[in-house]
Design a protein around this motif. Structure first.
Motif, PDB file in Angstrom:
ATOM      1  N   ARG A 120       0.642  -1.256   0.022  1.00  0.00           N
ATOM      2  CA  ARG A 120      -0.108  -0.053  -0.083  1.00  0.00           C
ATOM      3  C   ARG A 120       0.888   1.329  -0.085  1.00  0.00           C
ATOM      4  NH1 ARG A 120      -2.705  -1.207   4.042  1.00  0.00           N
ATOM      5  NH2 ARG A 120      -4.422  -2.154   2.890  1.00  0.00           N
ATOM      6  N   VAL A 121       1.836   1.178   0.811  1.00  0.00           N
ATOM      7  CA  VAL A 121       2.772   2.405   0.832  1.00  0.00           C
ATOM      8  C   VAL A 121       3.323   2.550  -0.509  1.00  0.00           C
ATOM      9  CG1 VAL A 121       5.009   3.159   1.988  1.00  0.00           C
ATOM     10  CG2 VAL A 121       3.192   2.332   3.256  1.00  0.00           C
ATOM     11  N   SER A 122       3.765   1.675  -1.000  1.00  0.00           N
ATOM     12  CA  SER A 122       4.661   1.677  -2.319  1.00  0.00           C
ATOM     13  C   SER A 122       3.619   2.119  -3.370  1.00  0.00           C
ATOM     14  CB  SER A 122       5.179   0.427  -2.652  1.00  0.00           C
ATOM     15  OG  SER A 122       6.122  -0.269  -1.971  1.00  0.00           O
ATOM     16  N   LEU A 123       2.589   1.798  -3.554  1.00  0.00           N
ATOM     17  CA  LEU A 123       1.609   2.448  -4.378  1.00  0.00           C
ATOM     18  C   LEU A 123       1.570   4.129  -4.132  1.00  0.00           C
ATOM     19  CD1 LEU A 123      -1.339  -0.082  -4.351  1.00  0.00           C
ATOM     20  CD2 LEU A 123       0.241   0.534  -6.346  1.00  0.00           C
ATOM     21  N   TYR A 124       1.343   4.498  -2.758  1.00  0.00           N
ATOM     22  CA  TYR A 124       1.409   6.097  -2.545  1.00  0.00           C
ATOM     23  C   TYR A 124       2.503   6.531  -2.789  1.00  0.00           C
ATOM     24  CZ  TYR A 124      -2.846   4.879   0.454  1.00  0.00           C
ATOM     25  OH  TYR A 124      -4.038   4.333   0.905  1.00  0.00           O
ATOM     26  N   VAL A 125       3.450   5.957  -2.478  1.00  0.00           N
ATOM     27  CA  VAL A 125       4.804   7.053  -2.789  1.00  0.00           C
ATOM     28  C   VAL A 125       5.172   6.600  -4.263  1.00  0.00           C
ATOM     29  CG1 VAL A 125       7.382   7.048  -2.158  1.00  0.00           C
ATOM     30  CG2 VAL A 125       5.785   6.411  -0.303  1.00  0.00           C
ATOM     31  N   ASP A 126       4.896   5.694  -4.984  1.00  0.00           N
ATOM     32  CA  ASP A 126       5.165   5.686  -6.430  1.00  0.00           C
ATOM     33  C   ASP A 126       4.348   6.610  -7.028  1.00  0.00           C
ATOM     34  OD1 ASP A 126       7.108   3.618  -6.164  1.00  0.00           O
ATOM     35  OD2 ASP A 126       5.677   2.134  -6.715  1.00  0.00           O
ATOM     36  N   ALA A 127       3.082   6.865  -6.518  1.00  0.00           N
ATOM     37  CA  ALA A 127       2.329   7.826  -7.064  1.00  0.00           C
ATOM     38  C   ALA A 127       2.892   9.215  -6.904  1.00  0.00           C
ATOM     39  CB  ALA A 127       0.744   7.827  -6.481  1.00  0.00           C
ATOM     40  N   LEU A 128       3.206   9.522  -5.702  1.00  0.00           N
ATOM     41  CA  LEU A 128       3.958  10.662  -5.335  1.00  0.00           C
ATOM     42  C   LEU A 128       5.006  11.069  -6.341  1.00  0.00           C
ATOM     43  CD1 LEU A 128       4.228  10.814  -1.561  1.00  0.00           C
ATOM     44  CD2 LEU A 128       2.258  11.828  -2.900  1.00  0.00           C
ATOM     45  N   ALA A 129       5.940  10.069  -6.608  1.00  0.00           N
ATOM     46  CA  ALA A 129       7.034  10.385  -7.540  1.00  0.00           C
ATOM     47  C   ALA A 129       6.617  10.628  -8.915  1.00  0.00           C
ATOM     48  CB  ALA A 129       8.038   8.890  -7.415  1.00  0.00           C
ATOM     49  N   GLN A 130       5.615   9.842  -9.512  1.00  0.00           N
ATOM     50  CA  GLN A 130       4.959  10.064 -10.806  1.00  0.00           C
ATOM     51  C   GLN A 130       4.494  11.437 -11.020  1.00  0.00           C
ATOM     52  OE1 GLN A 130       5.253   8.024 -13.524  1.00  0.00           O
ATOM     53  NE2 GLN A 130       4.696  10.015 -14.255  1.00  0.00           N
ATOM     54  N   TRP A 131       3.940  12.127  -9.835  1.00  0.00           N
ATOM     55  CA  TRP A 131       3.204  13.417  -9.756  1.00  0.00           C
ATOM     56  C   TRP A 131       4.318  14.280  -9.900  1.00  0.00           C
ATOM     57  CZ3 TRP A 131      -0.283  12.337  -5.090  1.00  0.00           C
ATOM     58  CH2 TRP A 131      -1.649  11.416  -5.580  1.00  0.00           C
ATOM     59  N   THR A 132       5.553  14.103  -9.186  1.00  0.00           N
ATOM     60  CA  THR A 132       6.760  14.825  -9.045  1.00  0.00           C
ATOM     61  C   THR A 132       7.345  14.932 -10.513  1.00  0.00           C
ATOM     62  OG1 THR A 132       7.144  14.130  -6.745  1.00  0.00           O
ATOM     63  CG2 THR A 132       8.870  15.238  -7.916  1.00  0.00           C
TER      64      THR A 132
END
Length: 278
Positions: A120-132
């Motif tokens: 779950r955390v990986s999905l969240y942080v990966d999404a943050l990186a993509q938005w970045t």
């Protein structure tokens, strides 16, 4: 909110300071600058309310907007500093390590819960990186566009040669956007200085084709509509031959070989007479 989600939020709330410290350690080592800490605090502070909202799984919901705004500010700052998109994204991805370590300490005895939380955390942080990455790309495009506009302005200065006489030395290839910028700048300066004559020097223009000639004629027409006149100078022999071969009609435009000749004609038209002293 599910039980596992609630447990994750409570853990991150409790370990917030330790997670941010670990994030900075993973991203920049023990001597992370104060600005980076402020960025990490802002992003993580917006991240927690997002993942505990009812729309935590919907990245387009209002709950995620503060996080996206923080990431846009991070990307804009890093782009302005010259950082790469990869290093900016890597900074965000470094958040995973301290969160995983916190989860390991909390859920060491429950392997399945640990695996679920990590996923779950990986999905969240990966999404943050993509938005970045997306925000960084937009920022870079805006920065490049602004720099191009500034370079265009610098490459086409409007110079006041004498009272009532302006000059525009043009260098490089002419296109529609650049011609429009030249026209706007020149017309504005004609109004500001109340000039009656403008000289367009194309000595630095490498080639003249039908499109370039049309741009020049449009500029001359706009100048005349403002009540001023125009002289085009700097037409080299090769360009003169090209204009003739293309059948471009410049008979309605006053032309001179050099800027000196154009300035002499402009001064004569304005009633100035110069004599050479011994």
């Amino acid at each position: 909110m599910s039980t596992h989600q609630q447990a994750l939020v409570e853990l991150l709330e409790r370990e917030k300071s330790m997670v941010v410290d670990g994030w900075l350690q993973a991203a920049a080592g023990p001597n992370a600058p104060a600005k980076m800490r402020a960025e990490a605090d802002e992003i993580f502070g917006a991240f927690l309310p997002a993942i505990q909202s009812a729309d935590a799984q919907n990245s387009g919901s209002a709950a995620w907007q503060p996080v996206k705004a923080a990431l846009e500010r991070l990307s804009a700052s890093r782009a302005a500093q010259g950082s790469t998109a990869g290093s900016t994204s890597a900074f965000v991805l470094a958040l995973k390590q301290p969160i995983f370590e916190a989860l390991q300490r909390e859920l060491a005895s429950d392997t399945q819960a640990l695996i679920d939380a990590i996923a779950r955390v990986s999905l969240y942080v990966d999404a943050l990186a993509q938005w970045t990455m997306d925000a960084y790309q937009r920022t870079r495009e805006q920065l490049i566009k602004r720099q191009q506009e500034e370079l265009l302005e610098l490459s086409t200065p409007v110079i006041k040669l004498w009272d009532g006489v302006l000059a525009v030395p043009m260098i490089g290839t002419l296109d529609s956007s650049r011609t429009q910028l030249v026209m706007e700048s020149l017309l504005q300066r004609i109004v500001e200085t109340e000039s009656s004559l403008a000289i367009i020097d194309i000595t630095g223009v490498p080639t003249v084709d039908t499109l370039v000639a049309q741009h020049l004629l449009k500029t001359v027409t706009a100048i005349r509509l403002m009540g001023a006149d125009c002289i085009i100078c700097g037409i080299r022999p090769q360009i003169a031959q090209t204009i003739v071969h293309l059948g471009i009609d410049l008979n309605s435009v006053t032309t001179k070989a050099t800027l000196a000749d154009a300035l002499a004609l402009a001064m004569k038209r304005n009633g100035y007479i110069f004599t050479k002293t011994k």
